[in-house]
Every structure is written in C-alpha cells, then in structure tokens.
Design a protein around this motif. Sequence first.
Motif, PDB file in Angstrom:
ATOM      1  N   GLY A 359       0.816  -1.208   0.000  1.00  0.00           N
ATOM      2  CA  GLY A 359       0.000   0.000   0.000  1.00  0.00           C
ATOM      3  C   GLY A 359       0.846   1.252   0.000  1.00  0.00           C
ATOM      4  N   ALA A 360       1.897   1.262   0.807  1.00  0.00           N
ATOM      5  CA  ALA A 360       2.777   2.434   0.865  1.00  0.00           C
ATOM      6  C   ALA A 360       3.523   2.627  -0.450  1.00  0.00           C
ATOM      7  N   ILE A 361       4.059   1.517  -0.988  1.00  0.00           N
ATOM      8  CA  ILE A 361       4.786   1.600  -2.256  1.00  0.00           C
ATOM      9  C   ILE A 361       3.861   2.041  -3.387  1.00  0.00           C
ATOM     10  N   GLY A 362       2.641   1.517  -3.391  1.00  0.00           N
ATOM     11  CA  GLY A 362       1.700   1.863  -4.450  1.00  0.00           C
ATOM     12  C   GLY A 362       1.348   3.334  -4.468  1.00  0.00           C
ATOM     13  N   GLY A 363       1.109   3.914  -3.283  1.00  0.00           N
ATOM     14  CA  GLY A 363       0.774   5.333  -3.221  1.00  0.00           C
ATOM     15  C   GLY A 363       1.883   6.204  -3.767  1.00  0.00           C
ATOM     16  N   ILE A 364       3.127   5.883  -3.407  1.00  0.00           N
ATOM     17  CA  ILE A 364       4.271   6.658  -3.898  1.00  0.00           C
ATOM     18  C   ILE A 364       4.484   6.422  -5.392  1.00  0.00           C
ATOM     19  N   GLY A 365       4.377   5.148  -5.805  1.00  0.00           N
ATOM     20  CA  GLY A 365       4.626   4.807  -7.200  1.00  0.00           C
ATOM     21  C   GLY A 365       3.637   5.440  -8.157  1.00  0.00           C
ATOM     22  N   VAL A 366       2.354   5.439  -7.778  1.00  0.00           N
ATOM     23  CA  VAL A 366       1.334   6.051  -8.636  1.00  0.00           C
ATOM     24  C   VAL A 366       1.592   7.543  -8.802  1.00  0.00           C
TER      25      VAL A 366
END
Length: 402
Positions: A359-366
């Motif tokens: 979830g944390a990686i996804g928010g930053i990646g998007v």
Amino acid sequence: MLDRSESALRVVVRSKFYRSAFLALLIAGIGLSAATPQLTLFLVRDLGTPLPVAGLYYVTNLAAPVAGFLVGRWSDRSHDRLLWFRVCAVIGSVGWLAMAAAQTVWLPFVISTVALSLAGGSMAQLFAACRDELSRHPTKAENRVIATIRMAFTVGWILGPVLGSWFGGVFGLRALLVATAACVFAQMLPLGGQRVERYEDPGISPLPEGRRRLDHMMPLLVFTAICVLAMTGDTIKFGYLPIYMAEQLHVSDSVRGAVIGIQPLLELLMLPAVARLADRYGPLRIMTVGAALGLAGNIAYATSSSVGGLFLGQALTAGLWACVGALGVSIAQQLYPEGVGTASGIFLSSIPLGSAIGGAIGGIGVAIIGLPHVFFVPAGLTTLALVAFVVLTARLSVRMKA
C-alpha cells in the motif's frame, strides 16, 4: 510404508479434525472477506474519516508479525494446540464487535493494531494443529492435505465479498461488522471440544533460547521476507487496477468485476495441482515457479492497454497465490520444526505485512510514474524474490522434503 498415490481428499474426509478445520476456515474466510473490502468505506461513510487517513488503516498490518510471533511462541509452549486458536477467535470476535460500535476515527486503528492482529493467529494455530496431526499420521500427500484444507479459506474469499456487499447494502456496514464478529466466533463451532496435543518429535531438540534460537529461525525469517517481496503487488492491484480500468480503459462495471474476481477462482482451481507438483518436485522449487508467475503477472499489468492483458495478469498472479496458499505454511513449518506454531504465525503474518508495504509503495509509485506503470515496482520486487528463492532452494534442498 507411505503410499505416494494416497488421496488427500480421502485423508481429509476420514479425519474428524481435518473436516472440522476445513469448515472452520470456510466460515472464517466468508466473514473476513465480507468485511475487509468494506472497511475503508465504513471509515469514510460512518465515521467521517478523511480519505487519506482512511487509507492509512492498512498500515496497522505492520503489527501482524509481532502478534504472529507472540501467539506462535505461546502455542509452542502449550499442551493443547487448539487453545490459542480459540483464544485468538474470541479476541477477534470482540474486536470486530468493538469495531462495529466505534464512534471515533482512532478506535478502529487501535482495534486493528491490537485485537485483530492477535486474532489473525487463529488460522496459523489451526495449521500448526494440522502439522501436529500430519506428524502423528504421516502421509506422502501432506502438501495436498494442507492445500485441500486451505481451499476452504479460498472458497470463503470468493463468496464473502459478494455476500458482504449485499448484506452491507441491505442492513448497513455496522451490521456487517457484527456479522463478521459472529463468523469469527463461529469458526470455533465445527471443532467443538476437540483437542490436538502438541506433537513432540524425539528427533528434534527442544526450543533453543537466545542467539541459538535466532540462528535456528533464520531460514524461516529469510523465507518469510522473500514471500513479502513477492506479495507486495496484491495491494497495489486491488487499490489501483479498478481505477485504471474505469478511468483509462473505460470498461464496464461488470467487466471490472470479472477481472478482479477471476483470480481467487483460478487460485482455487490451481491449489490441488500445485500441491501435487510439490509432492513430486519439492515445495521450494514450486514456490520459485510461483514467483516467476507473479513476476510475469506484474509485467502483464504494467504493459497492458486492454482488458485481455489484465485477465492474463490475473491468471499468472493466481499461480503465485496458489503456491503461497498451498505451500507457504508447510515450508515455514519445515524450516522451523522446533516450533511449528511460531513458524505458522510468522509466515501467515507475511500476508498482511506485504499488504501494508504494498500500500505504501503503491501510493508513492502512482504519484511518480502513474498507471499502469506502477506495476513495474512490484515486478522489480518479485524479481528479487525470484532470485532469492533460487538461492534459498539451492542452500536448503537437503533439509526440505523432495
């Protein structure tokens, strides 16, 4: 002599405990999967939580490894393996009731961190009890036995979201959380008053302490960390794939539902085949293949400009999760036979931990590279997991069952 062609289904049907465990996991799977997709909506709609804050709810999953270790350690020191299964189920039931009664934003975060993290140990201790029974009554179909029992939880996760959406829409989200509490409590009912004595293998040394304990646990910890790397893409998929399909591919609601729903169905169908391959070639080798499928799935998501590519990604990802579901807990128990309760708790905590990190990686990646290219991030992590599985398989091939 053990019969390699022995039917896992026959083993499960003949055993009162295995049948009860199957039903317990089915009930728990329906209850948990009915509520989990609705929690963010509950936080926003019923408690007035700002959407960015509601998204942080899944960070509470970071407490799962600590809870899994503690519950597993207590279980490995108890005479009756099902004692802590029942304790965790009661804690979980109370936690979901408290969640349903919550009137403030912070309370669900505390409940999830403390009560629901501990409650997650119930499934781990049920699988630890299965390992005890398999140790007392060995079979060459042990991977298939575990996979057959695990199928119940997967079936629950297929049925639960559908039932949860209907129930929440008719009776409200608080009533849905109460129903989840009832299911979490009801998972104890099929087992009744059964006891599973902790199995003590005379060929295995007692639990070590201090530095020796950590050294003995290191293969288990490494394996769990590798699985976390492989599983980070799942949260990103559930969080952002529907948005990508709706806003950029402009597909209908029914097609979006079909894309998301196809994975658990395919996973269910793959579980027996994965277990049979593991019985023949070794579980770690098949887990390595699963990581390769997960890598291919993330690449399919990242490069797809049509629904067909997303369906392919889901099919490939189902292969990864079939390997995790059928083999993960068995491998963990084999890597730390001195404490199968601890092993089960630590491994199964990797799933919520991977969810939190994803979830944390996804928010930053998007925010940085957008959709669908954000899936290159979990593809990179799964590549690391694939390489690590190859190395781990080579180093541990002697101690794993072929």
